[in-house]
Design an enzyme around this catalytic site. Structure first.
Site, PDB file in Angstrom:
ATOM      1  N   GLY A 177       0.820  -1.204   0.000  1.00 51.59           N
ATOM      2  CA  GLY A 177       0.000   0.000   0.000  1.00 51.59           C
ATOM      3  C   GLY A 177       0.859   1.261   0.000  1.00 51.59           C
ATOM      4  N   THR A 178       1.957   1.205   0.727  1.00 49.74           N
ATOM      5  CA  THR A 178       2.863   2.357   0.791  1.00 49.74           C
ATOM      6  C   THR A 178       3.356   2.732  -0.609  1.00 49.74           C
ATOM      7  OG1 THR A 178       3.585   1.738   3.014  1.00 49.74           O
ATOM      8  CG2 THR A 178       5.079   3.147   1.749  1.00 49.74           C
ATOM      9  N   ASN A 194      -6.859   4.837   9.719  1.00 49.65           N
ATOM     10  CA  ASN A 194      -6.341   3.581  10.262  1.00 49.65           C
ATOM     11  C   ASN A 194      -6.317   3.547  11.786  1.00 49.65           C
ATOM     12  OD1 ASN A 194      -4.346   5.522   9.210  1.00 49.65           O
ATOM     13  ND2 ASN A 194      -2.876   4.324  10.350  1.00 49.65           N
ATOM     14  N   GLN A 204      -7.548   0.929   4.355  1.00 51.07           N
ATOM     15  CA  GLN A 204      -8.349   0.383   5.463  1.00 51.07           C
ATOM     16  C   GLN A 204      -9.754  -0.033   5.025  1.00 51.07           C
ATOM     17  OE1 GLN A 204      -7.615  -0.245   8.844  1.00 51.07           O
ATOM     18  NE2 GLN A 204      -5.483   0.153   8.401  1.00 51.07           N
ATOM     19  N   SER A 264      -4.077  -2.508  -0.200  1.00 47.47           N
ATOM     20  CA  SER A 264      -3.011  -3.393   0.256  1.00 47.47           C
ATOM     21  C   SER A 264      -3.625  -4.726   0.677  1.00 47.47           C
ATOM     22  CB  SER A 264      -2.292  -2.742   1.439  1.00 47.47           C
ATOM     23  OG  SER A 264      -1.312  -3.612   1.939  1.00 47.47           O
ATOM     24  N   HIS A 269      -2.790  -7.287   2.494  1.00 50.38           N
ATOM     25  CA  HIS A 269      -2.738  -7.889   3.840  1.00 50.38           C
ATOM     26  C   HIS A 269      -3.762  -7.306   4.807  1.00 50.38           C
ATOM     27  CE1 HIS A 269      -0.330  -4.895   6.293  1.00 50.38           C
ATOM     28  NE2 HIS A 269       0.010  -4.466   5.097  1.00 50.38           N
ATOM     29  N   THR A 296       9.486  -7.385 -11.632  1.00 53.77           N
ATOM     30  CA  THR A 296       8.766  -8.634 -11.908  1.00 53.77           C
ATOM     31  C   THR A 296       7.548  -8.742 -11.000  1.00 53.77           C
ATOM     32  OG1 THR A 296      10.831  -9.674 -12.545  1.00 53.77           O
ATOM     33  CG2 THR A 296       9.024 -11.156 -11.941  1.00 53.77           C
ATOM     34  N   CYS A 318       6.977   4.373  13.791  1.00 49.71           N
ATOM     35  CA  CYS A 318       7.940   5.291  13.170  1.00 49.71           C
ATOM     36  C   CYS A 318       9.118   4.480  12.644  1.00 49.71           C
ATOM     37  CB  CYS A 318       8.390   6.373  14.144  1.00 49.71           C
ATOM     38  SG  CYS A 318       9.623   5.816  15.309  1.00 49.71           S
TER      39      CYS A 318
HETATM   40  N1  PLP Z   1      -2.339   3.438   4.320  1.00 49.74           N
HETATM   41  C1  PLP Z   1      -3.018   3.068   5.418  1.00 49.74           C
HETATM   42  C2  PLP Z   1      -4.253   3.805   5.793  1.00 49.74           C
HETATM   43  C3  PLP Z   1      -2.592   1.991   6.197  1.00 49.74           C
HETATM   44  O1  PLP Z   1      -3.273   1.633   7.292  1.00 49.74           O
HETATM   45  C4  PLP Z   1      -1.404   1.308   5.802  1.00 49.74           C
HETATM   46  C5  PLP Z   1      -0.863   0.203   6.632  1.00 49.74           C
HETATM   47  O2  PLP Z   1      -0.979   0.196   7.828  1.00 49.74           O
HETATM   48  C6  PLP Z   1      -0.740   1.729   4.643  1.00 49.74           C
HETATM   49  C7  PLP Z   1      -1.232   2.793   3.927  1.00 49.74           C
HETATM   50  C8  PLP Z   1       0.495   1.043   4.169  1.00 49.74           C
HETATM   51  O3  PLP Z   1       0.218  -0.229   3.621  1.00 49.74           O
HETATM   52  P1  PLP Z   1       1.379  -1.327   3.519  1.00 49.74           P
HETATM   53  O4  PLP Z   1       1.542  -1.901   4.870  1.00 49.74           O
HETATM   54  O5  PLP Z   1       0.865  -2.345   2.541  1.00 49.74           O
HETATM   55  O6  PLP Z   1       2.572  -0.639   3.018  1.00 49.74           O
END
Ligand code: PLP
Length: 382
Positions: A75-76, A155, A183, A201, A203, A239, A326
């Site tokens: 997600g990041t 989150n 979320q 994301s 997971h 990949t 952090c």
């Molecule tokens: N954005 C939100 C709102 C999240 O809660 C999270 C993960 O906690 C992320 C982005 C980041 O996702 P990832 O853990 O897949 O990098």
């Protein structure tokens, strides 16, 4: 160390267990169909077909075109691609960006990168319930605003944001709206969050870790953020994680199918837990009073430190979380609760409990008993 089986997991917002069906769907793509989906031969074609099927399934589930989906490593990365990618590619239209102050660090730090690279960034603060209103967004928008980022649901508090109203404001100001849906994906329908692009994301909804996706709508210009090969139509080199993508698509289908049942059971457990805690522990107060995701509960405990509560709960077999992770792997006091205008004590003592599919009423009772003990012990020691 106690095994995880006899512990109570109240941290479903951090990550979820992989559904058995998802694990089964992924298994053939590790040792059987292991080709590189970019390869021309039969091994590659078989893997590429699995990716195409997964992309199509996800597009249906998310009500988007398959070619609007760009698979990422998490997600990041999806947030980085959308925020930096859209702002940088459209800098000729303006160099002003607005992001809500309650975003995940993936969004806040992407905005910080833009600020260090010639953009002006403004932050939109929520009200005391944790809601970022369309009026607040309108106030910071300027003639040169190119991108606004407001998440679907927070989150830490679970508070659902009025993204539809915000999109009206952003569109009429001629900017793009990025929505971090990490979320809410698989939990709430995407129709609640109209936008020009969003992140998810796997997971967070019963899929594996290390795979995510950015959706960037047709017609929205953006710049690739990964220097690499031609994968994902040249917009995200690397990949593809075939088992991960297969698992993410299956998890999305399953979580949508199960979303109503999961939400009602999580909400019932969450409500029972909150009524015990707020009624039975003095000085406990709920953070985020508005419409929330079903499983989230964020509570402050006067005179305590949230980190201590989480640590002592862990020693008693209960997993919860405090603040935002952090870089050092430690936690800092929540920027979200702070942005809502809470005083320092309330910010420092905030703890997030997040309920999910695997939780039971016994978990609620046991977690409450442990929490009551922990809070009393911390207050005695103080
Ligand atoms: N954005 C939100 C709102 C999240 O809660 C999270 C993960 O906690 C992320 C982005 C980041 O996702 P990832 O853990 O897949 O990098």
């Amino acid at each position: 160390m106690r095994s995880c089986e006899d512990r109570i997991y109240l941290d479903n917002a951090a990550t979820t267990a992989v559904y058995e069906e998802v694990f089964d769907a992924m298994r053939p793509y590790f040792c059987g169909v292991y080709g590189n989906p970019s390869s021309q031969h039969a091994f590659g074609r078989a893997a590429a077909e699995a990716v195409t099927r997964s992309r199509d399934k996800m597009a249906v589930a998310l009500n988007i075109y398959p070619d609007e989906l760009y698979f990422t490593g998490c997600g990041t990365e999806a947030d980085n691609l959308g925020i930096k990618g859209i702002a940088l590619a459209n800098a000729d239209r303006g160099r002003h960006v607005a992001v809500s102050a309650i975003e995940h660090p993936a969004v806040l730090n992407s905005a910080a990168y833009l600020a260090a690279n010639g953009f002006k960034v403004d932050y939109v603060f929520p009200d005391s319930r944790g809601v970022v209103t369309a009026q607040a967004v309108k106030k910071v928008m300027r003639g040169d605003t190119v991108l606004v980022a407001v998440m679907s649901a927070n989150n830490e508090t679970g508070v659902i944001q009025p993204v539809g109203e915000i999109y009206d404001v952003v569109r009429s100001g001629g900017a793009f709206l990025w929505c971090d849906c990490v979320q809410s994906a698989g939990v709430l329908p995407m129709s609640m969050f109209p936008c020009d692009g969003f992140a998810l994301s796997a997971h967070k909804f019963g899929g594996p870790k290390g795979v995510g996706a950015a959706c960037i709508k047709r017609g929205v210009r953006f710049a690739a953020q990964m220097s690499g090969g031609h994968q994902e139509r040249g917009m995200r080199g690397g990949t593809l994680n075939v088992p991960g993508i297969v698992g993410m698509a299956r998890a999305l289908e399953l979580s949508i199918e199960r979303s109503a049942a999961c939400a009602s059971s999580a909400a019932a457990l969450r409500d029972e837990f909150e009524s015990l805690v707020l009624g039975g522990i003095e000085g406990a107060s709920l953070n985020g009073g508005a419409d929330r995701l079903a499983g989230h509960s964020n509570i402050s405990f006067s005179g305590c430190d949230g980190q201590n509560i989480v640590m002592l709960l862990d020693m008693r077999g209960v997993a919860a979380s405090a603040g935002a992770a952090c870089a050092a792997g430690a936690s800092s006091p929540s920027h979200v609760i702070k942005a809502m205008g809470a005083d320092e004590g309330r910010v420092r003592s905030a703890v997030r409990f997040s309920f999910g599919a695997g939780n039971t009423r016994d978990d609620v009772a046991a977690a409450y008993a442990a929490l009551k003990e922990v809070v009393a012990a911390i207050r005695r020691a103080n």
